[in-house]
Design a protein around this motif. Structure first.
Motif, PDB file in Angstrom:
ATOM      1  N   VAL A 154      -0.438   2.425   8.034  1.00 14.24           N
ATOM      2  CA  VAL A 154       0.078   1.655   6.896  1.00 14.24           C
ATOM      3  C   VAL A 154       1.597   1.681   6.885  1.00 14.24           C
ATOM      4  O   VAL A 154       2.252   0.655   6.659  1.00 14.24           O
ATOM      5  CB  VAL A 154      -0.481   2.210   5.563  1.00 14.24           C
ATOM      6  CG1 VAL A 154       0.253   1.606   4.367  1.00 14.24           C
ATOM      7  CG2 VAL A 154      -1.970   1.922   5.452  1.00 14.24           C
TER       8      VAL A 154
ATOM      9  N   TYR B 106       4.099  -1.467   7.211  1.00 12.69           N
ATOM     10  CA  TYR B 106       5.140  -1.725   6.211  1.00 12.69           C
ATOM     11  C   TYR B 106       6.494  -1.920   6.891  1.00 12.69           C
ATOM     12  O   TYR B 106       7.210  -2.892   6.626  1.00 12.69           O
ATOM     13  CB  TYR B 106       5.198  -0.560   5.219  1.00 12.69           C
ATOM     14  CG  TYR B 106       6.314  -0.661   4.210  1.00 12.69           C
ATOM     15  CD1 TYR B 106       6.113  -1.298   2.983  1.00 12.69           C
ATOM     16  CD2 TYR B 106       7.567  -0.127   4.468  1.00 12.69           C
ATOM     17  CE1 TYR B 106       7.132  -1.397   2.053  1.00 12.69           C
ATOM     18  CE2 TYR B 106       8.593  -0.220   3.553  1.00 12.69           C
ATOM     19  CZ  TYR B 106       8.376  -0.851   2.343  1.00 12.69           C
ATOM     20  OH  TYR B 106       9.389  -0.954   1.436  1.00 12.69           O
TER      21      TYR B 106
ATOM     22  N   ASP C 277       0.794  -1.224   0.000  1.00 12.07           N
ATOM     23  CA  ASP C 277       0.000   0.000   0.000  1.00 12.07           C
ATOM     24  C   ASP C 277       0.833   1.284   0.000  1.00 12.07           C
ATOM     25  O   ASP C 277       0.352   2.339   0.413  1.00 12.07           O
ATOM     26  CB  ASP C 277      -0.964   0.022   1.196  1.00 12.07           C
ATOM     27  CG  ASP C 277      -2.397   0.339   0.759  1.00 12.07           C
ATOM     28  OD1 ASP C 277      -2.753  -0.037  -0.366  1.00 12.07           O
ATOM     29  OD2 ASP C 277      -3.133   0.958   1.540  1.00 12.07           O
TER      30      ASP C 277
ATOM     31  N   SER D 119      -4.871   3.352  -3.454  1.00 11.05           N
ATOM     32  CA  SER D 119      -4.212   2.959  -2.206  1.00 11.05           C
ATOM     33  C   SER D 119      -3.751   4.200  -1.439  1.00 11.05           C
ATOM     34  O   SER D 119      -3.927   5.337  -1.895  1.00 11.05           O
ATOM     35  CB  SER D 119      -3.007   2.067  -2.515  1.00 11.05           C
ATOM     36  OG  SER D 119      -1.994   2.833  -3.158  1.00 11.05           O
ATOM     37  N   THR D 120      -3.117   3.969  -0.304  1.00 11.67           N
ATOM     38  CA  THR D 120      -2.543   5.085   0.470  1.00 11.67           C
ATOM     39  C   THR D 120      -1.197   5.532  -0.091  1.00 11.67           C
ATOM     40  O   THR D 120      -0.583   6.455   0.449  1.00 11.67           O
ATOM     41  CB  THR D 120      -2.351   4.689   1.950  1.00 11.67           C
ATOM     42  OG1 THR D 120      -1.469   3.566   2.012  1.00 11.67           O
ATOM     43  CG2 THR D 120      -3.654   4.346   2.619  1.00 11.67           C
TER      44      THR D 120
END
Length: 260
Positions: free
Chosen positions: A170, A174, A61, A94-95
């Protein structure tokens, strides 16, 4: 500032390169001179360009760190208009865009778009696209390029905003998961010694130089999991859990002929 546009990209398996090259072709049709900038090979003086168009695949993302670091190094003082694009298997935004905007707050990003491309991650998870699905997705992506470039050049604003907390979550996911997941999957990758010729193509083409081929294969902890190594091996010598991988080989060239 020159009346020229830079198309800057990172591509692992070829999806983003395919889109970047066709963005350049579309710009030419609209009468714009442009340069294709591969971040692995090309440095850039952004002030040589009127606009920047920047793209990469989506990893968990967000944009790959290799692209974000390139942007921080070369683009942070650029004041012209910028467009972001992603290539991805998902049909939803997505972000990635908001994360990049947050990371590069001084960059004038006015337009964002994503291109749904054939899934190239099927050896590890998700379903492999059929040839018919691959071709249909690429045709739709080519048509979307025209609409996206026209909107960007006509000053439409689209950035897919996300809340700061969502982007932060997010990013934390990650940073916490990605490297561990990559290391976990890389332990499952071996080579078929009867097929491997030690040509070193995988080593030489790795964007971060993380692969070493001797009697066995080894990966350093900076692997970005772009999958270029397993998909470019001329003898398809990579094994995943002792099974031959299915290389990602979409028909990029012929799909252009079909749509013209």
């Amino acid at each position: 500032m020159m009346n020229k546009i830079a198309v800057i990209y990172f591509s692992g398996t070829g999806n983003t390169k395919f889109i970047a090259k066709n963005i350049k072709n579309k710009l030419q049709e609209y009468g714009y001179e442009s340069d294709l900038i591969n971040i692995e090979k090309d440095k850039i003086n952004p002030n040589d360009y009127k606009f920047l168009i920047i793209g990469a695949p989506v990893y968990v993302d967000r944009y790959p760190e290799i692209l974000l670091k390139y942007m921080e190094k070369y683009l942070k003082n650029y004041k012209g208009k910028c467009m972001l694009f992603t290539t991805q298997a998902s049909f939803k935004d997505s972000t990635s865009f908001q994360h990049c905007i947050n990371r590069m707050p001084d960059l004038n990003i006015t337009y964002c778009t994503f291109f749904t491309m054939p899934n190239n991650f099927y050896n590890f998870m998700f379903k492999k696209s059929s040839k018919e699905e691959e071709n249909e997705l690429m045709k739709k992506a080519l048509l979307k390029i025209e609409k996206s470039i026209k909107s960007f050049l006509e000053n439409e604003v689209k950035i897919y905003p996300r809340k700061k907390l969502t982007v932060k979550m997010v990013d934390k996911t990650y940073k916490f998961i990605f490297n561990h997941y990559v290391a976990f999957e890389n332990k499952k990758i071996t080579i078929d010694k009867d097929k491997c010729t030690k040509c070193k193509l995988c080593e030489n083409s790795c964007p971060v130089g993380c692969i070493k081929i001797n009697e066995e294969i080894s990966f350093s902890d900076n692997c970005v999991f772009c999958q270029r190594c397993i998909n470019t091996c001329p003898n398809n010598a990579f094994l995943l859990k002792n099974k031959k991988v299915i290389q990602y080989k979409p028909d990029f060239k012929n799909i252009l002929k079909e749509i013209q």
